[in-house]
Scaffold this motif. Structure first.
Motif, PDB file in Angstrom:
ATOM      1  N   ASN A 162       0.834  -1.212   0.000  1.00  0.00           N
ATOM      2  CA  ASN A 162       0.000   0.000   0.000  1.00  0.00           C
ATOM      3  C   ASN A 162       0.864   1.254   0.000  1.00  0.00           C
ATOM      4  O   ASN A 162       0.583   2.217  -0.714  1.00  0.00           O
ATOM      5  CB  ASN A 162      -0.903   0.029   1.243  1.00  0.00           C
ATOM      6  CG  ASN A 162      -2.186  -0.771   1.039  1.00  0.00           C
ATOM      7  OD1 ASN A 162      -2.457  -1.230  -0.061  1.00  0.00           O
ATOM      8  ND2 ASN A 162      -2.951  -0.941   2.102  1.00  0.00           N
ATOM      9  N   ALA A 163       1.923   1.236   0.828  1.00  0.00           N
ATOM     10  CA  ALA A 163       2.796   2.415   0.909  1.00  0.00           C
ATOM     11  C   ALA A 163       3.452   2.666  -0.450  1.00  0.00           C
ATOM     12  O   ALA A 163       3.584   3.818  -0.886  1.00  0.00           O
ATOM     13  CB  ALA A 163       3.848   2.197   1.988  1.00  0.00           C
ATOM     14  N   TYR A 213     -13.780  -0.816   1.987  1.00  0.00           N
ATOM     15  CA  TYR A 213     -13.710   0.646   2.082  1.00  0.00           C
ATOM     16  C   TYR A 213     -12.470   1.145   1.347  1.00  0.00           C
ATOM     17  O   TYR A 213     -11.366   0.659   1.561  1.00  0.00           O
ATOM     18  CB  TYR A 213     -13.649   1.106   3.546  1.00  0.00           C
ATOM     19  CG  TYR A 213     -13.815   2.612   3.649  1.00  0.00           C
ATOM     20  CD1 TYR A 213     -15.075   3.182   3.636  1.00  0.00           C
ATOM     21  CD2 TYR A 213     -12.705   3.448   3.707  1.00  0.00           C
ATOM     22  CE1 TYR A 213     -15.242   4.561   3.687  1.00  0.00           C
ATOM     23  CE2 TYR A 213     -12.862   4.828   3.752  1.00  0.00           C
ATOM     24  CZ  TYR A 213     -14.128   5.371   3.744  1.00  0.00           C
ATOM     25  OH  TYR A 213     -14.277   6.735   3.789  1.00  0.00           O
ATOM     26  N   VAL A 215     -10.626   4.927  -0.195  1.00  0.00           N
ATOM     27  CA  VAL A 215     -10.721   6.384  -0.230  1.00  0.00           C
ATOM     28  C   VAL A 215     -11.150   6.803  -1.634  1.00  0.00           C
ATOM     29  O   VAL A 215     -11.995   7.673  -1.813  1.00  0.00           O
ATOM     30  CB  VAL A 215      -9.357   7.019   0.151  1.00  0.00           C
ATOM     31  CG1 VAL A 215      -9.397   8.525  -0.032  1.00  0.00           C
ATOM     32  CG2 VAL A 215      -8.992   6.633   1.577  1.00  0.00           C
ATOM     33  N   THR A 226      -8.352  -4.488  -3.858  1.00  0.00           N
ATOM     34  CA  THR A 226      -9.662  -5.115  -3.681  1.00  0.00           C
ATOM     35  C   THR A 226     -10.459  -4.429  -2.564  1.00  0.00           C
ATOM     36  O   THR A 226     -11.640  -4.698  -2.396  1.00  0.00           O
ATOM     37  CB  THR A 226      -9.511  -6.595  -3.271  1.00  0.00           C
ATOM     38  OG1 THR A 226      -8.798  -6.646  -2.024  1.00  0.00           O
ATOM     39  CG2 THR A 226      -8.757  -7.383  -4.300  1.00  0.00           C
ATOM     40  N   GLY A 227      -9.805  -3.593  -1.782  1.00  0.00           N
ATOM     41  CA  GLY A 227     -10.486  -2.949  -0.655  1.00  0.00           C
ATOM     42  C   GLY A 227     -10.579  -3.874   0.558  1.00  0.00           C
ATOM     43  O   GLY A 227     -11.238  -3.556   1.546  1.00  0.00           O
ATOM     44  N   LEU A 228      -9.913  -5.033   0.484  1.00  0.00           N
ATOM     45  CA  LEU A 228      -9.988  -5.989   1.604  1.00  0.00           C
ATOM     46  C   LEU A 228      -8.689  -6.054   2.400  1.00  0.00           C
ATOM     47  O   LEU A 228      -8.643  -6.641   3.482  1.00  0.00           O
ATOM     48  CB  LEU A 228     -10.328  -7.387   1.074  1.00  0.00           C
ATOM     49  CG  LEU A 228     -11.725  -7.543   0.478  1.00  0.00           C
ATOM     50  CD1 LEU A 228     -11.871  -8.922  -0.160  1.00  0.00           C
ATOM     51  CD2 LEU A 228     -12.787  -7.359   1.547  1.00  0.00           C
ATOM     52  N   GLY A 229      -7.609  -5.453   1.860  1.00  0.00           N
ATOM     53  CA  GLY A 229      -6.281  -5.603   2.449  1.00  0.00           C
ATOM     54  C   GLY A 229      -6.218  -5.188   3.920  1.00  0.00           C
ATOM     55  O   GLY A 229      -5.774  -5.955   4.777  1.00  0.00           O
ATOM     56  N   SER A 231      -8.626  -4.675   6.021  1.00  0.00           N
ATOM     57  CA  SER A 231      -9.552  -5.443   6.845  1.00  0.00           C
ATOM     58  C   SER A 231      -8.868  -6.759   7.265  1.00  0.00           C
ATOM     59  O   SER A 231      -8.917  -7.161   8.433  1.00  0.00           O
ATOM     60  CB  SER A 231     -10.818  -5.706   6.034  1.00  0.00           C
ATOM     61  OG  SER A 231     -11.644  -6.570   6.701  1.00  0.00           O
TER      62      SER A 231
HETATM   63  P1  ADP Z   1      -6.925  -1.736  -1.480  1.00  0.00           P
HETATM   64  O1  ADP Z   1      -7.030  -3.135  -1.950  1.00  0.00           O
HETATM   65  O2  ADP Z   1      -7.875  -0.795  -2.149  1.00  0.00           O
HETATM   66  O3  ADP Z   1      -5.521  -1.226  -1.469  1.00  0.00           O
HETATM   67  P2  ADP Z   1      -6.844  -1.642   1.433  1.00  0.00           P
HETATM   68  O4  ADP Z   1      -7.843  -2.187   2.405  1.00  0.00           O
HETATM   69  O5  ADP Z   1      -5.450  -2.183   1.489  1.00  0.00           O
HETATM   70  O6  ADP Z   1      -7.505  -1.819   0.017  1.00  0.00           O
HETATM   71  O7  ADP Z   1      -6.778  -0.073   1.641  1.00  0.00           O
HETATM   72  C1  ADP Z   1      -7.984   0.653   1.699  1.00  0.00           C
HETATM   73  C2  ADP Z   1      -7.792   2.050   1.127  1.00  0.00           C
HETATM   74  O8  ADP Z   1      -6.949   2.807   2.011  1.00  0.00           O
HETATM   75  C3  ADP Z   1      -7.079   2.101  -0.210  1.00  0.00           C
HETATM   76  O9  ADP Z   1      -7.990   1.911  -1.272  1.00  0.00           O
HETATM   77  C4  ADP Z   1      -6.495   3.501  -0.220  1.00  0.00           C
HETATM   78  O10 ADP Z   1      -7.508   4.406  -0.627  1.00  0.00           O
HETATM   79  C5  ADP Z   1      -6.216   3.766   1.276  1.00  0.00           C
HETATM   80  N1  ADP Z   1      -4.793   3.594   1.632  1.00  0.00           N
HETATM   81  C6  ADP Z   1      -4.203   2.498   2.139  1.00  0.00           C
HETATM   82  N2  ADP Z   1      -2.901   2.694   2.393  1.00  0.00           N
HETATM   83  C7  ADP Z   1      -2.640   3.966   2.037  1.00  0.00           C
HETATM   84  C8  ADP Z   1      -1.458   4.797   2.048  1.00  0.00           C
HETATM   85  N3  ADP Z   1      -0.280   4.334   2.485  1.00  0.00           N
HETATM   86  N4  ADP Z   1      -1.587   6.081   1.614  1.00  0.00           N
HETATM   87  C9  ADP Z   1      -2.783   6.563   1.170  1.00  0.00           C
HETATM   88  N5  ADP Z   1      -3.927   5.832   1.127  1.00  0.00           N
HETATM   89  C10 ADP Z   1      -3.861   4.553   1.548  1.00  0.00           C
END
Ligand code: ADP
Length: 265
Positions: A162-163, A213, A215, A226-229, A231
């Motif tokens: 994610n980072a 969820y 952003v 997937t929006g599940l990471g 969670s």
């Molecule tokens: P995804 O599969 O969409 O990455 P996650 O559950 O891992 O789902 O993260 C949810 C949401 O949190 C992401 O869609 C992103 O909008 C936000 N997010 C996660 N990590 C970061 C980060 N390091 N910087 C900015 N936004 C982040």
């Protein structure tokens, strides 16, 4: 619930009474609603790539049948959509596995530093693609916790990925492991994953670990999310009796910190 009961009287006999007990069904109803929401969301998320696939199949069987260039392009898109579906199903299965074992505490002794090094090495090629440097600050002595190796790999893969994806503009990602004292006189290990990208607005922070969820849904999808990471991260951390802290300042980046109790010797 209403049930007849025999109650002893002051004169040695018994009287028949009706016993009424009241149960608050609100938590049960809420759990039911959440389950129904989850099924609806999961179906919707699966339907999106499926609809795209079926649209492209129609096009390939029809208008693009004799156009090799269009065919190659559409097959590429179809492959990406199929990968997306597979990732979604993988994450759904992982989430349900972690939920099923939520009450069992994992027991293998794991040293956090080499585990994190392994994750960082595995993400090196993504980091190169995004032109982001992964900086590790790991202790020399072992940082042992009781855990499940595969689940912990998943936690740090999610956070560092994610980072790299969402914080790429910051150019670097800092991952550190430190031992810290806690209020009750004990200690814990804190693993912090920090990026210097756009950060997350405060109103989103409390909801980030909710299933599905995001952003910005478009941004997440284009990054293969997937929006599940998060969670999944939260569930795994809870099963390890740990804590997940999320801090962010807009335009300065985000820090995800996972705290674990040390292994009891
Ligand atoms: P995804 O599969 O969409 O990455 P996650 O559950 O891992 O789902 O993260 C949810 C949401 O949190 C992401 O869609 C992103 O909008 C936000 N997010 C996660 N990590 C970061 C980060 N390091 N910087 C900015 N936004 C982040």
């Amino acid at each position: 619930i209403i049930a007849p009961v025999q109650v002893p009287t002051a004169f040695g006999g018994t009287d028949q009474c009706m016993l009424m007990t009241f149960h608050d069904l609100t938590p049960l109803r809420r759990a039911e609603e959440m389950r129904a929401d989850f099924v609806a969301n999961a179906s919707h998320e699966l339907r999106t790539p499926l609809a795209a696939l079926s649209g492209f199949i129609d096009t390939l069987l029809g208008p693009a049948r004799d156009d090799p260039k269009a065919r190659a392009r559409f097959l590429g898109i179809m492959q990406a959509q199929a990968t997306r579906m597979a990732r979604l199903i993988d994450d759904l299965l992982s989430l349900s596995r972690v939920e099923l074992t939520a009450h069992v505490r994992p027991e293998a002794h794991i040293d956090l530093a080499p585990l994190i090094k392994q994750v960082a090495d595995g993400l090196e090629s993504l980091a190169r693609d995004r032109q982001v440097a992964i900086e590790l600050d790991l202790p020399d002595s072992p940082a042992m916790i009781a855990g499940d190796r595969e689940e912990l790999l998943r936690v740090f893969e999610n956070l560092i990925e994610n980072a790299l994806k969402y914080g790429a503009s910051g150019g670097r990602v800092a991952v550190s492991v430190v031992a810290a004292s806690v209020a009750d006189g004990g200690s814990e290990y804190r693993v912090a994953v920090r990026d210097f990208g756009p950060g997350i607005a405060p109103e989103h922070l409390p909801r980030l670990t909710e299933r599905f969820y995001r952003v910005d849904v478009g941004d997440s999808r284009s990054q293969g999310g997937t929006g599940l990471g998060l969670s999944l991260v939260k569930h795994i951390v809870n099963r390890h009796r740990g804590r997940l802290l999320i801090e962010s300042v807009l335009r300065k980046g985000a820090t995800f910190t996972v705290c674990f109790p040390p292994v009891k010797s």
